[in-house]
Design an enzyme around this catalytic site. Structure first.
Site, short mmCIF file in Angstrom:
data_model
loop_
_atom_site.label_atom_id
_atom_site.label_comp_id
_atom_site.label_asym_id
_atom_site.label_seq_id
_atom_site.Cartn_x
_atom_site.Cartn_y
_atom_site.Cartn_z
N TYR A 67 0.84 -1.20 0.00
CA TYR A 67 0.00 0.00 0.00
C TYR A 67 0.87 1.24 0.00
CZ TYR A 67 0.75 1.21 4.91
OH TYR A 67 1.31 1.59 6.11
N CYS A 68 0.25 2.35 -0.40
CA CYS A 68 0.89 3.67 -0.37
C CYS A 68 -0.17 4.67 0.08
CB CYS A 68 1.48 4.02 -1.75
SG CYS A 68 0.24 4.16 -3.04
N GLN A 69 -0.06 5.92 -0.33
CA GLN A 69 -1.02 6.93 0.08
C GLN A 69 -2.38 6.70 -0.59
OE1 GLN A 69 0.10 9.20 2.40
NE2 GLN A 69 -2.02 9.77 2.70
N GLY A 71 -2.71 4.43 -3.65
CA GLY A 71 -2.76 3.19 -4.41
C GLY A 71 -1.92 3.19 -5.68
N ILE A 96 -3.60 4.01 1.99
CA ILE A 96 -3.89 4.36 3.38
C ILE A 96 -5.04 5.36 3.47
CG2 ILE A 96 -2.21 6.21 3.64
CD1 ILE A 96 -1.60 5.02 6.47
#
Length: 175
Positions: A67-69, A71, A96
């Site tokens: 995951y990242c901020q 996607g 997230i």
């Protein structure tokens, strides 16, 4: 501009929250973003460093969730390493941001602005200071605003920002 292919192995925040056991959760954002907030028990392997060996060294047979901020970066990471892990790797849809919107908890090391926002605040403040001082003190203070403008142009063209690197070394940005 690099096109990123879509993943069929997206997982929603609800699906992940319903089954957190036997999952290696990897945050692919930069370390300062991870330090600001991350999903509980996630480890940090930035997109620039993610590879098969890095994941394998942290994995104990679990399914892998990236995951990242929002996607996008985790989808890039997924496309970079998914062929090595077959069907045991997933991309958290919406990152997230989606996790928090769904009401799930996150872990904070520190509550702080990301480095880029801190840089923008400082640069904007210096430009404004230069303008105010040029009006009330001396016209030569406009040079300050000009220097900041040149720094912004340089950062935009080269991707290198000396002030951002300096701010990253400040004590409030360390764990």
């Amino acid at each position: 501009y690099k096109r990123v292919k879509m993943s069929e192995n997206n997982i929603s925040a609800i699906e992940l929250n319903n089954n957190l056991k036997n999952r290696l959760i990897i945050d692919v954002r930069e370390s300062n973003e991870y330090k600001a907030e991350h999903i509980l028990n996630a480890i940090n392997i930035p997109l620039s460093k993610i590879n098969y060996e890095e994941i394998k060294n942290n994995r104990n047979g679990e399914d892998i969730i990236l995951y990242c901020q929002s996607g996008k970066r985790s989808l890039e990471a997924y496309n970079k390493v998914s062929s090595s892990f077959n069907d045991k790797i997933y991309n958290l849809s919406g990152g997230i941001n989606n996790w928090k919107t769904s009401g799930y908890s996150i872990s904070f090391y520190k509550k702080l602005f990301p480095i880029d926002r801190q840089t923008q605040i400082i640069m904007g403040s210096l430009v404004l200071l230069g303008i105010i001082l040029s009006v009330f003190v001396n016209n030569y203070w406009l040079i300050l605003s000009g220097i900041i403008s040149l720094g912004l142009i340089n950062a935009g063209i080269t991707g290198w920002c000396g002030l951002g690197l300096f701010i990253a070394k400040m004590p409030w940005n360390k764990v």
